[in-house]
Write a protein that holds these residues in place. Structure first.
Motif, PDB file in Angstrom:
ATOM      1  N   GLU A 137       0.884  -1.184  -0.042  1.00  0.00           N
ATOM      2  CA  GLU A 137       0.204   0.108  -0.064  1.00  0.00           C
ATOM      3  C   GLU A 137       0.615   1.249  -0.013  1.00  0.00           C
ATOM      4  O   GLU A 137       0.700   2.184  -0.694  1.00  0.00           O
ATOM      5  N   GLU A 138       1.923   1.271   0.696  1.00  0.00           N
ATOM      6  CA  GLU A 138       2.773   2.440   0.735  1.00  0.00           C
ATOM      7  C   GLU A 138       3.569   2.572  -0.606  1.00  0.00           C
ATOM      8  O   GLU A 138       3.680   3.637  -1.010  1.00  0.00           O
ATOM      9  N   LEU A 139       3.973   1.515  -0.872  1.00  0.00           N
ATOM     10  CA  LEU A 139       4.536   1.919  -2.252  1.00  0.00           C
ATOM     11  C   LEU A 139       3.832   2.192  -3.414  1.00  0.00           C
ATOM     12  O   LEU A 139       4.119   3.224  -4.116  1.00  0.00           O
ATOM     13  N   ILE A 140       2.532   1.805  -3.484  1.00  0.00           N
ATOM     14  CA  ILE A 140       1.426   2.239  -4.244  1.00  0.00           C
ATOM     15  C   ILE A 140       1.324   3.877  -4.172  1.00  0.00           C
ATOM     16  O   ILE A 140       1.139   4.625  -5.017  1.00  0.00           O
ATOM     17  N   HIS A 141       1.005   4.190  -2.842  1.00  0.00           N
ATOM     18  CA  HIS A 141       0.771   5.551  -2.259  1.00  0.00           C
ATOM     19  C   HIS A 141       2.184   6.485  -2.997  1.00  0.00           C
ATOM     20  O   HIS A 141       1.954   7.488  -3.735  1.00  0.00           O
ATOM     21  N   GLU A 142       3.297   5.796  -2.666  1.00  0.00           N
ATOM     22  CA  GLU A 142       4.698   6.685  -2.974  1.00  0.00           C
ATOM     23  C   GLU A 142       4.745   6.727  -4.602  1.00  0.00           C
ATOM     24  O   GLU A 142       5.094   8.029  -5.063  1.00  0.00           O
ATOM     25  N   LEU A 143       4.610   5.626  -5.458  1.00  0.00           N
ATOM     26  CA  LEU A 143       4.680   5.792  -6.657  1.00  0.00           C
ATOM     27  C   LEU A 143       3.644   6.709  -7.249  1.00  0.00           C
ATOM     28  O   LEU A 143       3.851   7.532  -8.208  1.00  0.00           O
ATOM     29  N   THR A 144       2.385   6.778  -6.840  1.00  0.00           N
ATOM     30  CA  THR A 144       1.326   7.696  -7.224  1.00  0.00           C
ATOM     31  C   THR A 144       1.846   9.081  -6.791  1.00  0.00           C
ATOM     32  O   THR A 144       1.709  10.029  -8.089  1.00  0.00           O
ATOM     33  N   THR A 145       2.273   9.408  -5.754  1.00  0.00           N
ATOM     34  CA  THR A 145       2.402  10.502  -5.397  1.00  0.00           C
ATOM     35  C   THR A 145       3.699  11.223  -6.178  1.00  0.00           C
ATOM     36  O   THR A 145       3.643  12.202  -6.858  1.00  0.00           O
ATOM     37  N   THR A 146       4.576  10.338  -6.286  1.00  0.00           N
ATOM     38  CA  THR A 146       5.691  10.744  -7.254  1.00  0.00           C
ATOM     39  C   THR A 146       5.654  11.019  -8.682  1.00  0.00           C
ATOM     40  O   THR A 146       5.964  12.057  -9.159  1.00  0.00           O
ATOM     41  N   THR A 147       4.812  10.245  -9.065  1.00  0.00           N
ATOM     42  CA  THR A 147       4.487  10.281 -10.801  1.00  0.00           C
ATOM     43  C   THR A 147       3.466  11.747 -11.062  1.00  0.00           C
ATOM     44  O   THR A 147       3.894  12.361 -11.773  1.00  0.00           O
ATOM     45  N   ALA A 148       2.658  11.790 -10.087  1.00  0.00           N
ATOM     46  CA  ALA A 148       1.965  12.865 -10.105  1.00  0.00           C
ATOM     47  C   ALA A 148       2.703  14.312 -10.010  1.00  0.00           C
ATOM     48  O   ALA A 148       2.490  15.232 -10.812  1.00  0.00           O
ATOM     49  N   ALA A 149       3.537  14.376  -9.169  1.00  0.00           N
ATOM     50  CA  ALA A 149       4.421  15.579  -8.731  1.00  0.00           C
ATOM     51  C   ALA A 149       5.467  15.729 -10.216  1.00  0.00           C
ATOM     52  O   ALA A 149       5.599  16.669 -10.742  1.00  0.00           O
ATOM     53  N   THR A 150       5.823  14.547 -10.683  1.00  0.00           N
ATOM     54  CA  THR A 150       6.834  14.481 -11.781  1.00  0.00           C
ATOM     55  C   THR A 150       6.145  14.847 -13.003  1.00  0.00           C
ATOM     56  O   THR A 150       6.709  15.711 -13.955  1.00  0.00           O
ATOM     57  N   LEU A 151       5.216  14.084 -13.414  1.00  0.00           N
ATOM     58  CA  LEU A 151       4.357  14.413 -14.670  1.00  0.00           C
ATOM     59  C   LEU A 151       3.197  15.525 -14.741  1.00  0.00           C
ATOM     60  O   LEU A 151       2.658  15.710 -15.903  1.00  0.00           O
ATOM     61  N   GLY A 152       2.928  15.867 -13.404  1.00  0.00           N
ATOM     62  CA  GLY A 152       1.699  16.873 -13.472  1.00  0.00           C
ATOM     63  C   GLY A 152       0.386  16.108 -13.888  1.00  0.00           C
ATOM     64  O   GLY A 152      -0.294  16.928 -14.190  1.00  0.00           O
ATOM     65  N   SER A 153       0.345  14.883 -13.568  1.00  0.00           N
ATOM     66  CA  SER A 153      -0.847  14.214 -13.823  1.00  0.00           C
ATOM     67  C   SER A 153      -1.701  14.141 -12.397  1.00  0.00           C
ATOM     68  O   SER A 153      -1.201  14.177 -11.244  1.00  0.00           O
ATOM     69  N   PRO A 154      -2.969  14.246 -12.550  1.00  0.00           N
ATOM     70  CA  PRO A 154      -3.715  14.126 -11.492  1.00  0.00           C
ATOM     71  C   PRO A 154      -3.604  12.699 -10.824  1.00  0.00           C
ATOM     72  O   PRO A 154      -3.693  11.731 -11.605  1.00  0.00           O
ATOM     73  N   LYS A 155      -3.510  12.393  -9.647  1.00  0.00           N
ATOM     74  CA  LYS A 155      -3.584  11.369  -9.103  1.00  0.00           C
ATOM     75  C   LYS A 155      -4.904  10.451  -9.412  1.00  0.00           C
ATOM     76  O   LYS A 155      -4.457   9.179  -9.766  1.00  0.00           O
ATOM     77  N   GLU A 156      -5.814  10.992  -9.702  1.00  0.00           N
ATOM     78  CA  GLU A 156      -7.010   9.871 -10.237  1.00  0.00           C
ATOM     79  C   GLU A 156      -6.875   9.547 -11.608  1.00  0.00           C
ATOM     80  O   GLU A 156      -7.228   8.154 -11.887  1.00  0.00           O
ATOM     81  N   ASN A 157      -5.813   9.933 -12.207  1.00  0.00           N
ATOM     82  CA  ASN A 157      -5.514   9.337 -13.574  1.00  0.00           C
ATOM     83  C   ASN A 157      -4.437   8.032 -13.519  1.00  0.00           C
ATOM     84  O   ASN A 157      -4.038   7.639 -14.720  1.00  0.00           O
ATOM     85  N   ILE A 158      -3.807   7.986 -12.347  1.00  0.00           N
ATOM     86  CA  ILE A 158      -2.458   7.234 -12.287  1.00  0.00           C
ATOM     87  C   ILE A 158      -3.024   5.706 -11.909  1.00  0.00           C
ATOM     88  O   ILE A 158      -3.665   5.525 -10.813  1.00  0.00           O
ATOM     89  N   ARG A 159      -2.436   4.828 -12.415  1.00  0.00           N
ATOM     90  CA  ARG A 159      -2.970   3.435 -12.108  1.00  0.00           C
ATOM     91  C   ARG A 159      -1.537   2.893 -11.880  1.00  0.00           C
ATOM     92  O   ARG A 159      -0.565   2.879 -12.384  1.00  0.00           O
ATOM     93  N   VAL A 160      -1.581   1.865 -10.620  1.00  0.00           N
ATOM     94  CA  VAL A 160      -0.275   1.176 -10.390  1.00  0.00           C
ATOM     95  C   VAL A 160      -0.760  -0.165 -10.210  1.00  0.00           C
ATOM     96  O   VAL A 160      -1.748  -0.560  -9.573  1.00  0.00           O
TER      97      VAL A 160
END
Length: 63
Positions: free
Chosen positions: A18-41
């Motif tokens: 769960e922590e891995l999913i959260h951290e990957l989502t947060t980092t990807t959102a910040a790096t790519l400027g994507s909304p978290k709702e659009n990120i799938r892990v």
């Protein structure tokens, strides 16, 4: 929509996944400027018998 695929060896606590999913989502959102709702892990856990290092399965190396 970013899709992140991660393969890990089985055996980690569900809380760590769960922590891995959260951290990957947060980092990807910040790096790519994507909304978290659009990120799938997608996390795939592989059995130690299906993970090879130096020509042998991890299961064989640890037993």
């Amino acid at each position: 929509m970013p899709l992140i695929q991660v393969s890990i060896m089985e055996g980690r606590p569900k809380e760590k996944i769960e922590e891995l999913i959260h951290e990957l989502t947060t980092t990807t959102a910040a790096t790519l400027g994507s909304p978290k709702e659009n990120i799938r892990v997608l996390v795939t856990e592989l059995p130690k018998t299906h993970w090879g290092i130096a020509g042998e399965s991890v299961h064989k190396k640890t037993n």
